[in-house]
Design a protein around this motif. Structure first.
Motif, PDB file in Angstrom:
ATOM      1  N   SER A  53       0.816  -1.222   0.000  1.00  0.00           N
ATOM      2  CA  SER A  53       0.000   0.000   0.000  1.00  0.00           C
ATOM      3  C   SER A  53       0.846   1.266   0.000  1.00  0.00           C
ATOM      4  CB  SER A  53      -0.931   0.009   1.222  1.00  0.00           C
ATOM      5  OG  SER A  53      -0.176  -0.085   2.421  1.00  0.00           O
ATOM      6  N   GLN A  54       2.034   1.216   0.627  1.00  0.00           N
ATOM      7  CA  GLN A  54       2.890   2.388   0.653  1.00  0.00           C
ATOM      8  C   GLN A  54       3.677   2.491  -0.652  1.00  0.00           C
ATOM      9  OE1 GLN A  54       2.699   4.789   3.022  1.00  0.00           O
ATOM     10  NE2 GLN A  54       1.018   3.481   3.708  1.00  0.00           N
ATOM     11  N   PRO A  55       3.659   3.639  -1.310  1.00  0.00           N
ATOM     12  CA  PRO A  55       4.326   3.795  -2.606  1.00  0.00           C
ATOM     13  C   PRO A  55       5.802   3.385  -2.554  1.00  0.00           C
ATOM     14  CG  PRO A  55       2.945   5.696  -2.145  1.00  0.00           C
ATOM     15  CD  PRO A  55       2.954   4.870  -0.891  1.00  0.00           C
ATOM     16  N   GLY A  56       6.214   2.600  -3.539  1.00  0.00           N
ATOM     17  CA  GLY A  56       7.605   2.182  -3.632  1.00  0.00           C
ATOM     18  C   GLY A  56       7.957   0.958  -2.812  1.00  0.00           C
ATOM     19  N   GLN A  57       7.044   0.487  -1.976  1.00  0.00           N
ATOM     20  CA  GLN A  57       7.296  -0.686  -1.145  1.00  0.00           C
ATOM     21  C   GLN A  57       6.629  -1.908  -1.790  1.00  0.00           C
ATOM     22  OE1 GLN A  57       9.270  -0.270   1.830  1.00  0.00           O
ATOM     23  NE2 GLN A  57       9.503   1.682   0.742  1.00  0.00           N
ATOM     24  N   TYR A  58       7.270  -3.061  -1.679  1.00  0.00           N
ATOM     25  CA  TYR A  58       6.708  -4.250  -2.305  1.00  0.00           C
ATOM     26  C   TYR A  58       7.114  -5.522  -1.560  1.00  0.00           C
ATOM     27  CZ  TYR A  58      11.379  -4.113  -4.475  1.00  0.00           C
ATOM     28  OH  TYR A  58      12.738  -4.034  -4.689  1.00  0.00           O
ATOM     29  N   ALA A  59       6.235  -6.519  -1.640  1.00  0.00           N
ATOM     30  CA  ALA A  59       6.543  -7.848  -1.132  1.00  0.00           C
ATOM     31  C   ALA A  59       7.313  -8.603  -2.201  1.00  0.00           C
ATOM     32  CB  ALA A  59       5.257  -8.586  -0.784  1.00  0.00           C
ATOM     33  N   ARG A 174       3.935   9.234  11.354  1.00  0.00           N
ATOM     34  CA  ARG A 174       5.089   9.342  10.459  1.00  0.00           C
ATOM     35  C   ARG A 174       4.634  10.069   9.202  1.00  0.00           C
ATOM     36  NH1 ARG A 174       7.641   3.596   9.628  1.00  0.00           N
ATOM     37  NH2 ARG A 174       9.215   4.898   8.631  1.00  0.00           N
ATOM     38  N   VAL A 175       5.174  11.245   8.979  1.00  0.00           N
ATOM     39  CA  VAL A 175       4.714  12.117   7.891  1.00  0.00           C
ATOM     40  C   VAL A 175       5.792  12.227   6.818  1.00  0.00           C
ATOM     41  CG1 VAL A 175       3.821  14.397   7.298  1.00  0.00           C
ATOM     42  CG2 VAL A 175       3.319  13.417   9.549  1.00  0.00           C
ATOM     43  N   ASN A 176       5.391  11.962   5.568  1.00  0.00           N
ATOM     44  CA  ASN A 176       6.343  12.030   4.466  1.00  0.00           C
ATOM     45  C   ASN A 176       5.581  12.218   3.160  1.00  0.00           C
ATOM     46  OD1 ASN A 176       8.142  10.737   2.229  1.00  0.00           O
ATOM     47  ND2 ASN A 176       9.542  10.960   3.967  1.00  0.00           N
ATOM     48  N   GLU A 177       6.185  12.930   2.225  1.00  0.00           N
ATOM     49  CA  GLU A 177       5.554  13.169   0.926  1.00  0.00           C
ATOM     50  C   GLU A 177       5.246  11.866   0.188  1.00  0.00           C
ATOM     51  OE1 GLU A 177       4.598  15.789  -0.780  1.00  0.00           O
ATOM     52  OE2 GLU A 177       5.334  17.488   0.407  1.00  0.00           O
ATOM     53  N   ASN A 178       5.997  10.813   0.502  1.00  0.00           N
ATOM     54  CA  ASN A 178       5.833   9.543  -0.208  1.00  0.00           C
ATOM     55  C   ASN A 178       4.873   8.583   0.477  1.00  0.00           C
ATOM     56  OD1 ASN A 178       7.758  10.234  -2.218  1.00  0.00           O
ATOM     57  ND2 ASN A 178       9.400   9.748  -0.775  1.00  0.00           N
ATOM     58  N   TYR A 179       4.278   8.998   1.587  1.00  0.00           N
ATOM     59  CA  TYR A 179       3.410   8.093   2.335  1.00  0.00           C
ATOM     60  C   TYR A 179       1.949   8.213   1.901  1.00  0.00           C
ATOM     61  CZ  TYR A 179       7.160   7.133   5.702  1.00  0.00           C
ATOM     62  OH  TYR A 179       8.330   6.737   6.293  1.00  0.00           O
ATOM     63  N   LYS A 180       1.234   7.118   2.071  1.00  0.00           N
ATOM     64  CA  LYS A 180      -0.211   7.059   1.867  1.00  0.00           C
ATOM     65  C   LYS A 180      -0.861   6.793   3.215  1.00  0.00           C
ATOM     66  CE  LYS A 180      -3.736   4.313  -0.508  1.00  0.00           C
ATOM     67  NZ  LYS A 180      -3.962   3.147  -1.417  1.00  0.00           N
ATOM     68  N   LEU A 181      -1.979   7.442   3.495  1.00  0.00           N
ATOM     69  CA  LEU A 181      -2.619   7.349   4.806  1.00  0.00           C
ATOM     70  C   LEU A 181      -2.974   5.903   5.152  1.00  0.00           C
ATOM     71  CD1 LEU A 181      -3.735   8.883   7.273  1.00  0.00           C
ATOM     72  CD2 LEU A 181      -5.931   9.014   6.062  1.00  0.00           C
ATOM     73  N   GLU A 182      -2.405   5.424   6.259  1.00  0.00           N
ATOM     74  CA  GLU A 182      -2.687   4.065   6.716  1.00  0.00           C
ATOM     75  C   GLU A 182      -2.038   3.856   8.081  1.00  0.00           C
ATOM     76  OE1 GLU A 182      -2.940  -0.014   4.303  1.00  0.00           O
ATOM     77  OE2 GLU A 182      -0.868   0.634   4.623  1.00  0.00           O
TER      78      GLU A 182
END
Length: 205
Positions: A53-59, A174-182
């Motif tokens: 769900s978080q941009p750029g992160q993957y399983a 944790r606040v960052n331009e690359n984060y999605k609310l979760e």
């Protein structure tokens, strides 16, 4: 068309905007390049299984076995991309099975944390530290943080509802331009409150 002010937005819609979706984190590993090559072979690369769900992160397709003084846990998935230092995230229940005393820590705070062994198809790695129980936290884009009137590093109380509703205290924002609310909780926390992926919670201070 004239843009409506917030005072003109129906109360029900405002309440909807204040909801935070839940993401449940199962045990997983973030690997350094050094440890990746020991576990999976020289010049090994992570293979994406699916986006998270978080941009750029993957399983990843890659998995390892965790080995502790009292037991093992097999098929623990690697998450990408690689990091500077290997980080293993487990639950309290996993600690009992493995026989390790992992501290509750914010991600990246690994000094003096627990050590364990990881076994992959090409070799094994024993890390002296890096195994933690990840502290519950909320990922926020700066626009979300402004909406909730919080800033990076704040700690808030969050309520979930239902027959096993609880209030989670001291949740890190944790606040960052690359984060999605979760909001992220581990399996133990989710099971205790009967939460599922996609359920919603609210900040209650």
């Amino acid at each position: 068309m004239q843009q409506l002010g917030r005072e003109a937005i129906p109360k029900q819609q405002q309440e909807e905007e204040k909801k935070i979706p839940i993401g449940i984190s199962n045990r997983h590993v973030h690997l350094s390049v050094h440890d990746l090559e020991i576990l999976f072979g020289r010049d090994a690369k992570l293979t994406k299984f699916k986006d998270l769900s978080q941009p750029g992160q993957y399983a990843c397709e890659e998995k390892v076995t965790l080995v502790g003084p009292k037991g093992v846990i097999e098929n623990v998935r690697i998450l990408g991309p690689t990091r500077k230092q290997t980080q293993v995230e487990i639950s309290v229940s996993d600690c009992f099975k493995l026989g390790v005393r992992a501290p509750i820590r914010d991600s990246g705070d690994l000094g003096g944390s627990a050590g364990l062994t990881m076994v992959g198809p090409a070799g094994s790695v024993t890390v002296p530290e890096g195994c933690i129980i990840a502290a519950r936290h909320i990922h926020m884009h700066p626009q979300d943080a402004a909406s909730f009137s919080v800033k990076d590093g704040d700690r808030v109380d969050v309520q979930c509802y239902g027959p096993r509703g609880v209030i989670f205290c001291e949740v890190l924002a944790r606040v960052n331009e690359n984060y999605k609310l979760e909001m992220h909780v581990d399996m133990d926390e989710a099971n205790a409150a009967s939460l599922r992926n996609g359920d919603f919670v609210k900040i209650v201070r």
